[in-house]
Motif scaffolding. Structure first.
Motif, short mmCIF file in Angstrom:
data_model
loop_
_atom_site.label_atom_id
_atom_site.label_comp_id
_atom_site.label_asym_id
_atom_site.label_seq_id
_atom_site.Cartn_x
_atom_site.Cartn_y
_atom_site.Cartn_z
N ILE A 177 0.86 -1.19 0.00
CA ILE A 177 0.00 0.00 0.00
C ILE A 177 0.89 1.24 0.00
O ILE A 177 1.73 1.41 0.89
N VAL A 178 0.72 2.08 -0.99
CA VAL A 178 1.55 3.28 -1.07
C VAL A 178 1.13 4.24 0.03
O VAL A 178 0.00 4.73 0.07
N GLY A 179 2.04 4.49 0.97
CA GLY A 179 1.75 5.35 2.11
C GLY A 179 1.57 6.80 1.69
O GLY A 179 2.13 7.26 0.69
N ARG A 180 0.79 7.54 2.48
CA ARG A 180 0.51 8.95 2.22
C ARG A 180 1.20 9.83 3.27
O ARG A 180 1.06 9.58 4.47
N PRO A 181 1.93 10.86 2.84
CA PRO A 181 2.54 11.77 3.81
C PRO A 181 1.47 12.61 4.51
O PRO A 181 0.56 13.14 3.85
N ILE A 182 1.55 12.69 5.81
CA ILE A 182 0.61 13.49 6.59
C ILE A 182 1.38 14.23 7.69
O ILE A 182 2.55 13.93 7.95
N VAL A 183 0.72 15.17 8.31
CA VAL A 183 1.29 15.89 9.45
C VAL A 183 0.43 15.56 10.67
O VAL A 183 -0.80 15.73 10.63
N SER A 184 1.04 15.08 11.73
CA SER A 184 0.30 14.71 12.94
C SER A 184 -0.18 15.97 13.67
O SER A 184 0.22 17.09 13.35
N GLU A 185 -1.03 15.77 14.66
CA GLU A 185 -1.55 16.90 15.45
C GLU A 185 -0.43 17.66 16.16
O GLU A 185 -0.54 18.84 16.42
N SER A 186 0.65 16.94 16.42
CA SER A 186 1.78 17.60 17.09
C SER A 186 2.73 18.27 16.10
O SER A 186 3.74 18.84 16.49
N GLY A 187 2.38 18.16 14.79
CA GLY A 187 3.20 18.82 13.78
C GLY A 187 4.30 17.97 13.19
O GLY A 187 5.11 18.46 12.40
N ARG A 188 4.34 16.70 13.54
CA ARG A 188 5.40 15.82 13.03
C ARG A 188 5.01 15.24 11.67
O ARG A 188 3.86 14.89 11.42
#
Length: 212
Positions: free
Chosen positions: A8-19
């Motif tokens: 599964i091709v992963g998707r870049p995201i930003v966590s609630e803490s900004g990481r």
């Protein structure tokens, strides 16, 4: 045969803490597991302007897989396109969902356009018409199907075979009938699997192709 490994091709995201993170939808993993596959996230630190080494790394990863799933999301990147093209070249069974379908279309000279609707959490949003000559029709032998819908862009054109459209003419599914399984759908069958037998059959057929 052992359970097939589904990359599964992963998707870049930003966590609630900004990481910065690379993510896979839990719903997608659960569906793959439910129909007898093993989900494996494909991730890379560099997602745009791939180097030759990046490309070689991706090839090594997808060669570990029996099939590829291009999941939904907001944006696709160079590495999504590369995976879609390489899976096609290797004739590796590939299922694209929503943005994943758009990725497949754009990997073969496709173009996207913006829309202002089709954002809904309803079980069914609109019907689609399936081409009777398509691989999709062989899997789901119905000329019309009700689907869910949650996307902000549509495929305007592509070199892939358009095998389903919405009533307004929007492209809803693309495929390459010369491959074992190379199919992308604009809707979200992974969200319908609990209440719609066609959604389950589509994903089961994909997993079955990955076993061979």
């Amino acid at each position: 045969m052992k359970k097939p490994i589904i990359g599964i091709v992963g998707r870049p995201i930003v966590s609630e803490s900004g990481r910065q993170m690379v993510a896979t939808y839990l719903e997608v993993c659960e569906v793959i597991t439910a129909v007898g596959g093993i989900p494996l996230q494909i991730s890379l630190s560099n997602i745009n302007t791939l180097t030759k080494e990046d490309q070689e790394d991706i090839i090594r990863i997808i060669q570990l897989c029996n099939g590829i799933l291009l999941q939904g999301g907001s944006d696709f990147y160079d590495y999504d396109i590369f995976v879609a093209q390489k899976a096609h070249e290797l004739d590796l069974p590939t299922l694209g969902i929503c943005l994943g379908m758009q990725t497949m279309a754009c990997a073969f000279h496709g173009e996207l356009g913006r829309i202002k609707h089709h954002q809904s959490l309803k079980k069914y949003v609109h019907p689609i018409d399936i081409n009777p000559q398509s691989q999709l029709f062989k899997i789901l032998p119905k000329q019309q199907l009700m689907v869910n819908s949650r996307h902000q862009e549509v495929v305007l054109n592509t070199d892939l075979y358009v095998c389903a459209r919405a009533e307004d003419g929007s492209i809803e599914a693309v495929e390459d009938t010369n491959k074992r399984f190379y199919l992308g759908v604009q809707w979200h069958p992974e969200s319908m699997i609990s209440y719609n037998s066609d959604a389950r059959k589509l994903i089961e057929t994909f997993i079955a192709c990955c076993r061979h």
